[in-house]
Enzyme design. Structure first.
Site, PDB file in Angstrom:
ATOM      1  CE  LYS A  76      -1.822   2.429   2.981  1.00  0.00           C
ATOM      2  NZ  LYS A  76      -1.842   3.960   2.540  1.00  0.00           N
ATOM      3  CD  GLU A  90      13.329   0.320   8.908  1.00  0.00           C
ATOM      4  OE1 GLU A  90      13.642   1.240   9.513  1.00  0.00           O
ATOM      5  OE2 GLU A  90      13.932  -0.772   8.928  1.00  0.00           O
ATOM      6  CB  CYS A  93      12.841   8.274   9.099  1.00  0.00           C
ATOM      7  SG  CYS A  93      13.696   7.471   7.849  1.00  0.00           S
ATOM      8  CD  GLU A 119       9.658  11.876  12.573  1.00  0.00           C
ATOM      9  OE1 GLU A 119       8.362  11.384  12.913  1.00  0.00           O
ATOM     10  OE2 GLU A 119      10.642  11.145  11.903  1.00  0.00           O
TER      11      GLU A 119
HETATM   12  P1  NAD Z   1       2.067   7.545   8.813  1.00  0.00           P
HETATM   13  O1  NAD Z   1       2.289   6.659   9.874  1.00  0.00           O
HETATM   14  O2  NAD Z   1       0.843   8.416   9.106  1.00  0.00           O
HETATM   15  O3  NAD Z   1       1.429   6.875   7.453  1.00  0.00           O
HETATM   16  C1  NAD Z   1       2.517   5.673   6.903  1.00  0.00           C
HETATM   17  C2  NAD Z   1       1.671   4.861   6.042  1.00  0.00           C
HETATM   18  O4  NAD Z   1       0.886   4.115   7.075  1.00  0.00           O
HETATM   19  C3  NAD Z   1       0.731   5.249   5.071  1.00  0.00           C
HETATM   20  O5  NAD Z   1       0.771   4.618   3.955  1.00  0.00           O
HETATM   21  C4  NAD Z   1      -0.789   5.427   5.667  1.00  0.00           C
HETATM   22  O6  NAD Z   1      -1.709   5.417   4.807  1.00  0.00           O
HETATM   23  C5  NAD Z   1      -0.647   4.205   6.426  1.00  0.00           C
HETATM   24  N1  NAD Z   1      -1.222   4.292   7.760  1.00  0.00           N
HETATM   25  C6  NAD Z   1      -1.740   5.199   8.404  1.00  0.00           C
HETATM   26  N2  NAD Z   1      -2.540   4.949   9.333  1.00  0.00           N
HETATM   27  C7  NAD Z   1      -2.797   3.344   9.315  1.00  0.00           C
HETATM   28  C8  NAD Z   1      -3.406   2.501   9.980  1.00  0.00           C
HETATM   29  N3  NAD Z   1      -4.091   2.760  11.147  1.00  0.00           N
HETATM   30  N4  NAD Z   1      -3.361   1.182   9.415  1.00  0.00           N
HETATM   31  C9  NAD Z   1      -2.593   0.735   8.674  1.00  0.00           C
HETATM   32  N5  NAD Z   1      -1.924   1.786   7.854  1.00  0.00           N
HETATM   33  C10 NAD Z   1      -2.009   3.065   8.203  1.00  0.00           C
HETATM   34  O7  NAD Z   1       3.238   8.259   8.257  1.00  0.00           O
HETATM   35  P2  NAD Z   1       3.446   9.358   7.210  1.00  0.00           P
HETATM   36  O8  NAD Z   1       3.131  10.609   7.590  1.00  0.00           O
HETATM   37  O9  NAD Z   1       3.102   8.592   5.996  1.00  0.00           O
HETATM   38  O10 NAD Z   1       5.170   9.146   6.912  1.00  0.00           O
HETATM   39  C11 NAD Z   1       6.026  10.077   7.989  1.00  0.00           C
HETATM   40  C12 NAD Z   1       6.554   9.132   8.877  1.00  0.00           C
HETATM   41  O11 NAD Z   1       7.323   8.075   8.538  1.00  0.00           O
HETATM   42  C13 NAD Z   1       7.673   9.876   9.833  1.00  0.00           C
HETATM   43  O12 NAD Z   1       7.255   9.495  11.040  1.00  0.00           O
HETATM   44  C14 NAD Z   1       8.827   9.172   9.301  1.00  0.00           C
HETATM   45  O13 NAD Z   1       9.877   9.371  10.418  1.00  0.00           O
HETATM   46  C15 NAD Z   1       8.604   7.961   9.145  1.00  0.00           C
HETATM   47  N6  NAD Z   1       9.571   7.194   8.215  1.00  0.00           N
HETATM   48  C16 NAD Z   1      10.278   6.263   8.790  1.00  0.00           C
HETATM   49  C17 NAD Z   1      11.379   5.722   7.938  1.00  0.00           C
HETATM   50  C18 NAD Z   1      12.308   4.608   8.499  1.00  0.00           C
HETATM   51  O14 NAD Z   1      12.789   3.984   7.543  1.00  0.00           O
HETATM   52  N7  NAD Z   1      12.224   4.451   9.634  1.00  0.00           N
HETATM   53  C19 NAD Z   1      11.269   6.295   6.698  1.00  0.00           C
HETATM   54  C20 NAD Z   1      10.635   6.950   6.099  1.00  0.00           C
HETATM   55  C21 NAD Z   1       9.676   7.695   7.005  1.00  0.00           C
END
Ligand code: NAD
Length: 488
Positions: free
Chosen positions: A172, A247, A281, A381
């Site tokens: 997804k 992650e 991140c 963050e």
């Molecule tokens: P998010 O957690 O809001 O969403 C990430 C993904 O999860 C999206 O595809 C979203 O649609 C999905 N999602 C949201 N709620 C969900 C639920 N209840 N059940 C299942 N899926 C769900 O994060 P974001 O705003 O898209 O991305 C930013 C975050 O990602 C930051 O915190 C960043 O640090 C982190 N990030 C981490 C890494 C890593 O490798 N550690 C890399 C990139 C980004």
């Protein structure tokens, strides 16, 4: 531009015909209407992946590898198109998507294409007369949920090892940036991936995402996103006892010691936080600089930050584009108020650019704020071009500040002293440490965090282990086994 779901080898509409809009963050215009996957669509994708699994997992590993290598070639051949698509969907400057993100995606597929027939099992020296061999077996159907900040690269990071290991995938992409993942699915179909091996179901977290988390036929979930959502997902995945790889977020410490090479440290620090508008991140979002160096270091850093060229990300001379969504822009801007209320001093930026050509986009100037390590802006963050600054006197104090947050993903340090470099790297609570550099990634080097930054690793052999289960098989070759229950 592909905007439908990719299920079972075909581009299809959502079962109920739902769509959502993806927005160009440079001017807020609608870029595309994209089919929106919901529960029923995820179910269809999982069924297609299950159907494909027996053939894909039993295919010679070298053949799987060859397909991954072909996909890497196809991505390279399509680089201009993919990079522009990524730039329009995310706001990353074209110089970065074309120069870094797309080549890295191809390199990741190539790395795992080469890995497919080299990741092998072991033979364990057990008791005489037995042969015990351990084979890394694929898990089955993998659910992968990714965020919007490096969408094209994450397709490589997640699909590469999962497919090389013989799994089928339901991914997804983020509802904010679905386009390049769909294009890669299209390229995969063109180079000959069998139907159902790769499935793309763009949609919202609460619907499509949640169904992936709960689906009983998904064996493992690999999630990249925020720590809060990661926690909820881990709890919900427990219902089906799915394996979970998380992650999550970060708040990277970047320590500049008094003996650092100044020019390199200033440049590396700016890259560490401002690249991709700070939406990384592993961003170097906390500068911890020795007090003796502070004034000169900050003078140079602020001058550099003020000179970063903001603009239309499609312009190849642009160095910083808009944030990827309005929702996220609002969130980052809100931290300026938080920092002000906490007594922070804005040293650079702290506002949207004044250029009227950028007025409809989600832009914010590179921002540097001096504040206390206890401040919310220093502990939470922000995920934007927003760096906090702290100073220190002793090495111990630098480490104490660095390790004082709950996150533990990436961290960096700048010094000319070899022993200090090793010692600090050892003591930093982080999954990745960069010395005299920042934010290096390579498909062979494990990527992941500790604390609320998650668990499990992307990349390298570690990723292959994430996507396989070791199966031990004991063969009695010629062992004499006395009866366990002797009778008569
Ligand atoms: P998010 O957690 O809001 O969403 C990430 C993904 O999860 C999206 O595809 C979203 O649609 C999905 N999602 C949201 N709620 C969900 C639920 N209840 N059940 C299942 N899926 C769900 O994060 P974001 O705003 O898209 O991305 C930013 C975050 O990602 C930051 O915190 C960043 O640090 C982190 N990030 C981490 C890494 C890593 O490798 N550690 C890399 C990139 C980004």
């Amino acid at each position: 531009m592909q905007t439908k779901l990719f299920i079972g080898g075909d581009f299809v509409d959502a079962a109920d015909g739902a769509t959502f809009d993806t927005i160009d963050p440079h001017d807020g215009s609608v870029l595309a209407h994209v089919a929106e996957a919901r529960r029923e669509d995820v179910d269809r994708a999982v069924a297609a992946a299950r159907k494909a699994f027996p053939h894909w997992s039993r295919m010679p590993a070298a053949d799987r590898g060859r397909l991954l290598l072909k996909l890497a070639d196809a991505i390279e051949a399509d680089a201009e198109n993919l990079a522009l698509l990524e730039t329009r969907d995310t706001g990353h400057p074209l110089r970065d998507t074309l120069g870094l993100d797309v080549p890295r995606t191809a390199a990741t597929f190539r790395y795992f294409g080469g890995m497919a027939d080299k990741f092998q099992g072991t033979v364990v020296p057990v008791e005489a007369g037995f042969l015990d061999y351990v084979v890394p077996e694929p898990l089955g159907v993998i659910g992968q949920i990714v965020p919007w900040n490096f969408p094209v690269m994450f397709v490589g990071w997640k699909l590469g090892p999962a497919l090389a290991a013989g799994n089928c995938v339901v991914m997804k992409p983020s509802e904010v940036t679905p386009l390049t993942a769909l294009r890669i699915a299209e390229l995969a179909a063109e180079v000959g991936f069998p139907p159902g091996v790769i499935n793309m179901v763009p949609g919202y977290g609460q619907t499509a995402g949640q169904r992936i988390v709960e689906h009983p036929d998904i064996t493992k979930l690999s999630f990249t996103g925020s720590s809060n959502v990661g926690k909820q997902i881990a709890m919900r995945a427990a219902d089906t006892l799915k394996q979970v790889h998380l992650e999550l977020g970060g708040k990277g410490a970047n320590i500049v010691f008094a003996d650092a090479q100044l020019e390199a440290a200033v440049n590396g620090t700016a890259f560490g936080i401002f690249h991709n508008q700070g939406q990384a991140c592993i961003a170097a979002s906390r500068l911890i600089v020795h007090e003796s160096l502070k004034d000169e270091f900050l003078d140079r850093l602020v001058t550099l930050a003020d000179s970063i060229r903001l603009g239309d990300p499609k312009d190849r001379t642009t160095e910083m584009g808009p944030l990827t969504s309005k929702l996220h822009w609002d969130r980052v801007i809100s931290y300026l108020d938080v920092a002000a209320q906490e007594g922070g001093t804005v040293l650079a930026g702290g506002k949207a650019p004044s250029d009227p050509a950028l007025a409809d986009g989600y832009y914010i100037r590179p921002t540097i704020v001096e504040t206390s390590p206890d401040a919310r802006a220093a502990r939470e963050e922000v995920f934007g071009p927003f760096m906090v600054v702290h100073t220190f006197k002793t090495d111990e104090e630098a480490l104490e500040i660095a390790n004082s947050v709950d996150y533990g993903l990436g961290g960096g340090l700048w010094t000319s002293d070899l022993a200090r470099a090793h010692k600090t790297a050892r003591e930093l609570r982080a999954g990745m440490v960069w010395v005299n550099s920042y934010k290096r990634v390579n498909p062979g080097s494990p990527f992941g965090g500790v604390g609320i930054s998650g668990y499990g690793r992307e990349m390298g052999f570690e990723a292959m282990r994430e996507y396989t289960e070791p199966k031990a098989t004991w063969i009695n070759v010629d062992a004499e086994l006395p009866p366990f229950y002797p009778r008569g």
